[in-house]
Design a protein around this motif. Structure first.
Motif, PDB file in Angstrom:
ATOM      1  N   ALA A   1    -103.610  -0.767 -76.382  1.00 30.03           N
ATOM      2  CA  ALA A   1    -104.335  -1.252 -77.557  1.00 30.03           C
ATOM      3  C   ALA A   1    -105.515  -0.335 -77.858  1.00 30.03           C
ATOM      4  O   ALA A   1    -105.831  -0.065 -79.022  1.00 30.03           O
ATOM      5  CB  ALA A   1    -104.808  -2.684 -77.330  1.00 30.03           C
ATOM      6  N   GLY A   2    -106.186   0.152 -76.799  1.00 33.16           N
ATOM      7  CA  GLY A   2    -107.299   1.072 -76.974  1.00 33.16           C
ATOM      8  C   GLY A   2    -106.891   2.355 -77.682  1.00 33.16           C
ATOM      9  O   GLY A   2    -107.603   2.861 -78.561  1.00 33.16           O
ATOM     10  N   GLU A   3    -105.746   2.879 -77.312  1.00 30.60           N
ATOM     11  CA  GLU A   3    -105.253   4.086 -77.970  1.00 30.60           C
ATOM     12  C   GLU A   3    -105.033   3.847 -79.454  1.00 30.60           C
ATOM     13  O   GLU A   3    -105.341   4.707 -80.292  1.00 30.60           O
ATOM     14  CB  GLU A   3    -103.967   4.561 -77.303  1.00 30.60           C
ATOM     15  CG  GLU A   3    -104.172   5.150 -75.912  1.00 30.60           C
ATOM     16  CD  GLU A   3    -102.906   5.753 -75.348  1.00 30.60           C
ATOM     17  OE1 GLU A   3    -101.919   5.869 -76.108  1.00 30.60           O
ATOM     18  OE2 GLU A   3    -102.900   6.104 -74.155  1.00 30.60           O
ATOM     19  N   ALA A   4    -104.508   2.682 -79.806  1.00 32.45           N
ATOM     20  CA  ALA A   4    -104.296   2.347 -81.221  1.00 32.45           C
ATOM     21  C   ALA A   4    -105.621   2.241 -81.969  1.00 32.45           C
ATOM     22  O   ALA A   4    -105.690   2.487 -83.174  1.00 32.45           O
ATOM     23  CB  ALA A   4    -103.516   1.048 -81.347  1.00 32.45           C
ATOM     24  N   LEU A   5    -106.687   1.893 -81.241  1.00 28.51           N
ATOM     25  CA  LEU A   5    -108.022   1.794 -81.839  1.00 28.51           C
ATOM     26  C   LEU A   5    -108.771   3.117 -81.816  1.00 28.51           C
ATOM     27  O   LEU A   5    -109.924   3.189 -82.246  1.00 28.51           O
ATOM     28  CB  LEU A   5    -108.846   0.739 -81.080  1.00 28.51           C
ATOM     29  CG  LEU A   5    -108.406  -0.712 -81.236  1.00 28.51           C
ATOM     30  CD1 LEU A   5    -109.129  -1.596 -80.230  1.00 28.51           C
ATOM     31  CD2 LEU A   5    -108.668  -1.197 -82.654  1.00 28.51           C
ATOM     32  N   GLY A   6    -108.134   4.151 -81.278  1.00 33.37           N
ATOM     33  CA  GLY A   6    -108.794   5.443 -81.174  1.00 33.37           C
ATOM     34  C   GLY A   6    -109.731   5.541 -79.991  1.00 33.37           C
ATOM     35  O   GLY A   6    -110.613   6.400 -79.950  1.00 33.37           O
ATOM     36  N   VAL A   7    -109.554   4.658 -79.013  1.00 24.89           N
ATOM     37  CA  VAL A   7    -110.424   4.622 -77.826  1.00 24.89           C
ATOM     38  C   VAL A   7    -109.569   4.930 -76.603  1.00 24.89           C
ATOM     39  O   VAL A   7    -108.964   4.042 -76.005  1.00 24.89           O
ATOM     40  CB  VAL A   7    -111.110   3.243 -77.665  1.00 24.89           C
ATOM     41  CG1 VAL A   7    -112.058   3.256 -76.470  1.00 24.89           C
ATOM     42  CG2 VAL A   7    -111.854   2.864 -78.936  1.00 24.89           C
ATOM     43  N   ALA A   8    -109.504   6.200 -76.241  1.00 18.91           N
ATOM     44  CA  ALA A   8    -108.694   6.616 -75.097  1.00 18.91           C
ATOM     45  C   ALA A   8    -109.544   6.969 -73.892  1.00 18.91           C
ATOM     46  O   ALA A   8    -109.015   7.286 -72.824  1.00 18.91           O
ATOM     47  CB  ALA A   8    -107.819   7.805 -75.480  1.00 18.91           C
ATOM     48  N   GLU A   9    -110.850   6.904 -74.046  1.00 12.71           N
ATOM     49  CA  GLU A   9    -111.750   7.178 -72.923  1.00 12.71           C
ATOM     50  C   GLU A   9    -112.926   6.222 -72.999  1.00 12.71           C
ATOM     51  O   GLU A   9    -113.143   5.562 -74.008  1.00 12.71           O
ATOM     52  CB  GLU A   9    -112.228   8.628 -72.960  1.00 12.71           C
ATOM     53  CG  GLU A   9    -112.957   9.000 -74.232  1.00 12.71           C
ATOM     54  CD  GLU A   9    -113.346  10.466 -74.272  1.00 12.71           C
ATOM     55  OE1 GLU A   9    -114.316  10.778 -74.971  1.00 12.71           O
ATOM     56  OE2 GLU A   9    -112.687  11.285 -73.611  1.00 12.71           O
ATOM     57  N   GLY A  10    -113.673   6.148 -71.911  1.00 17.85           N
ATOM     58  CA  GLY A  10    -114.761   5.183 -71.807  1.00 17.85           C
ATOM     59  C   GLY A  10    -114.376   4.090 -70.830  1.00 17.85           C
ATOM     60  O   GLY A  10    -113.540   4.294 -69.943  1.00 17.85           O
ATOM     61  N   TYR A  11    -114.958   2.918 -70.992  1.00 13.58           N
ATOM     62  CA  TYR A  11    -114.763   1.834 -70.031  1.00 13.58           C
ATOM     63  C   TYR A  11    -113.994   0.674 -70.647  1.00 13.58           C
ATOM     64  O   TYR A  11    -114.074   0.401 -71.838  1.00 13.58           O
ATOM     65  CB  TYR A  11    -116.113   1.339 -69.508  1.00 13.58           C
ATOM     66  CG  TYR A  11    -116.859   2.398 -68.736  1.00 13.58           C
ATOM     67  CD1 TYR A  11    -116.565   2.659 -67.408  1.00 13.58           C
ATOM     68  CD2 TYR A  11    -117.855   3.158 -69.353  1.00 13.58           C
ATOM     69  CE1 TYR A  11    -117.253   3.643 -66.694  1.00 13.58           C
ATOM     70  CE2 TYR A  11    -118.544   4.138 -68.655  1.00 13.58           C
ATOM     71  CZ  TYR A  11    -118.233   4.378 -67.328  1.00 13.58           C
ATOM     72  OH  TYR A  11    -118.898   5.358 -66.640  1.00 13.58           O
ATOM     73  N   LEU A  12    -113.255  -0.003 -69.788  1.00 12.54           N
ATOM     74  CA  LEU A  12    -112.447  -1.151 -70.183  1.00 12.54           C
ATOM     75  C   LEU A  12    -112.734  -2.305 -69.234  1.00 12.54           C
ATOM     76  O   LEU A  12    -112.670  -2.145 -68.013  1.00 12.54           O
ATOM     77  CB  LEU A  12    -110.961  -0.782 -70.109  1.00 12.54           C
ATOM     78  CG  LEU A  12    -109.950  -1.934 -70.131  1.00 12.54           C
ATOM     79  CD1 LEU A  12    -109.908  -2.572 -71.510  1.00 12.54           C
ATOM     80  CD2 LEU A  12    -108.553  -1.438 -69.730  1.00 12.54           C
ATOM     81  N   VAL A  13    -113.058  -3.468 -69.788  1.00  9.07           N
ATOM     82  CA  VAL A  13    -113.119  -4.702 -69.003  1.00  9.07           C
ATOM     83  C   VAL A  13    -111.809  -5.430 -69.250  1.00  9.07           C
ATOM     84  O   VAL A  13    -111.471  -5.773 -70.386  1.00  9.07           O
ATOM     85  CB  VAL A  13    -114.312  -5.578 -69.409  1.00  9.07           C
ATOM     86  CG1 VAL A  13    -114.253  -6.932 -68.688  1.00  9.07           C
ATOM     87  CG2 VAL A  13    -115.624  -4.871 -69.086  1.00  9.07           C
ATOM     88  N   SER A  14    -111.043  -5.634 -68.199  1.00 15.00           N
ATOM     89  CA  SER A  14    -109.701  -6.202 -68.297  1.00 15.00           C
ATOM     90  C   SER A  14    -109.603  -7.459 -67.441  1.00 15.00           C
ATOM     91  O   SER A  14    -110.488  -7.755 -66.633  1.00 15.00           O
ATOM     92  CB  SER A  14    -108.689  -5.148 -67.836  1.00 15.00           C
ATOM     93  OG  SER A  14    -107.370  -5.572 -68.054  1.00 15.00           O
ATOM     94  N   TYR A  15    -108.516  -8.208 -67.627  1.00  7.81           N
ATOM     95  CA  TYR A  15    -108.289  -9.443 -66.869  1.00  7.81           C
ATOM     96  C   TYR A  15    -109.492 -10.389 -66.958  1.00  7.81           C
ATOM     97  O   TYR A  15    -109.863 -11.032 -65.977  1.00  7.81           O
ATOM     98  CB  TYR A  15    -107.982  -9.128 -65.410  1.00  7.81           C
ATOM     99  CG  TYR A  15    -106.651  -8.442 -65.176  1.00  7.81           C
ATOM    100  CD1 TYR A  15    -105.459  -9.144 -65.260  1.00  7.81           C
ATOM    101  CD2 TYR A  15    -106.585  -7.083 -64.861  1.00  7.81           C
ATOM    102  CE1 TYR A  15    -104.237  -8.515 -65.044  1.00  7.81           C
ATOM    103  CE2 TYR A  15    -105.366  -6.447 -64.635  1.00  7.81           C
ATOM    104  CZ  TYR A  15    -104.198  -7.173 -64.732  1.00  7.81           C
ATOM    105  OH  TYR A  15    -102.987  -6.554 -64.510  1.00  7.81           O
TER     106      TYR A  15
END
Length: 224
Positions: free
Chosen positions: A32-46
Motif C-alpha cells: 500500500a505504501g508503494e501505491a502511495l509513493g512511500v517506499a522508504e521511511g518507517y511503518l507502524v504495522s499490526y
C-alpha cells in the motif's frame, strides 16, 4: 486517489515525517505504501505490534503475544465457533478456507496457509497478532466480553467492522509512534489521521487527532 499521493509527496518534500500506521501485516502495508509513493521511511504495522524500516525491511520493534494468551484465544474462539486469522512471521494462517479467509486475502491481497491445528501453531511460534472475524453485529456484542476476559493480558480492539484485533498489551499505534518520535528526536507537533477504533489511542496521543469523515462515530467524537 492521485490527489492523495500528491499531498503525501508535498508533505514529505516539506520535511514532514510521514508514517503509515495500520493494522495490516508488514508486506500488505508496504505494498500500500508503494501505491502511495512511500517506499522508504518507517511503518507502524499490526496496530503497533511491529515498527519496520520500509527501505531495509528490518523490524525495529516486535511485540508478539505471549504463548499462554495466544493459546487462550484459540481455545475461546473454538468454544464460540468463530473464525481466527493468526499472523506469524508476517504470514497469515487459518484452520479453514471459509468466507472470512476469502474476504481477508482479497482485502489484504495476500496468500494464506491453511493448517490443521492453530493451537499447535501458536504453542510453537508466538503470533504477532490474532484477528477474530465475525459479522459486524456479532463483533459489537463480543467486544466488551472479550475485553473483560483478557483485560491486562491483551489489547482488544476493533479495526474493520468485521474484525476484533488481539495484540500484546504493549502494542498500540500511539505507543509505537511515541517510540518512533523518540528515535527520530522529534520536537515538532504530530498529526494523526484515522477512522477505526484501533486508531483511538493514536488520535489521543497526537497533538492533533483528525478523523476521516466516514470513520467510526467514536473516532469522530475523539478527534481534535
Amino acid at each position: 486517489d492521485p490527489a492523495l499521493v500528491a499531498a503525501i509527496g508535498d508533505l514529505r518534500a516539506a520535511g514532514v515525517t510521514f508514517v503509515i500506521c495500520t493494522g495490516r501485516m508488514v508486506r500488505s502495508a508496504a505494498a500500500a505504501g508503494e501505491a502511495l509513493g512511500v517506499a522508504e521511511g518507517y511503518l507502524v504495522s499490526y496496530s503497533g505490534g511491529v515498527v519496520a524500516d520500509l527501505a531495509s525491511g528490518e523490524w525495529l520493534v516486535h511485540l508478539p503475544l505471549e504463548t499462554s494468551a495466544a493459546l487462550d484465544v484459540v481455545r475461546e474462539a473454538r468454544r464460540l465457533g468463530r473464525h481466527l486469522n493468526v499472523f506469524v512471521d508476517d504470514q497469515l494462517y487459518v484452520e479453514e478456507d471459509d468466507r472470512w479467509t476469502e474476504w481477508t486475502t482479497t482485502y489484504l491481497k495476500i496468500d494464506v496457509r491453511i493448517v490443521g491445528d492453530l493451537l499447535a501453531l501458536v504453542d510453537e511460534r508466538r503470533p504477532t497478532k490474532i484477528v477474530l472475524a465475525a459479522d459486524p453485529e456479532d463483533v459489537v456484542a463480543l467486544l466488551p466480553e472479550l475485553r473483560g476476559r483478557w483485560a491486562g493480558r491483551l489489547n482488544v480492539t476493533r479495526s474493520q467492522p468485521h474484525f476484533i484485533e488481539l495484540n500484546d498489551p504493549r502494542a498500540s499505534k500511539g505507543r509505537a509512534l511515541e517510540w518512533l518520535r523518540g528515535r527520530l528526536d522529534g520536537r515538532g507537533p504530530a498529526v494523526a489521521c484515522g477512522d477505526g477504533l484501533n486508531d483511538l489511542d493514536m488520535l489521543h496521543w497526537a497533538d492533533l487527532g483528525v478523523a476521516v469523515a466516514e470513520g467510526d462515530e467514536e473516532v469522530r467524537a475523539a478527534a481534535g
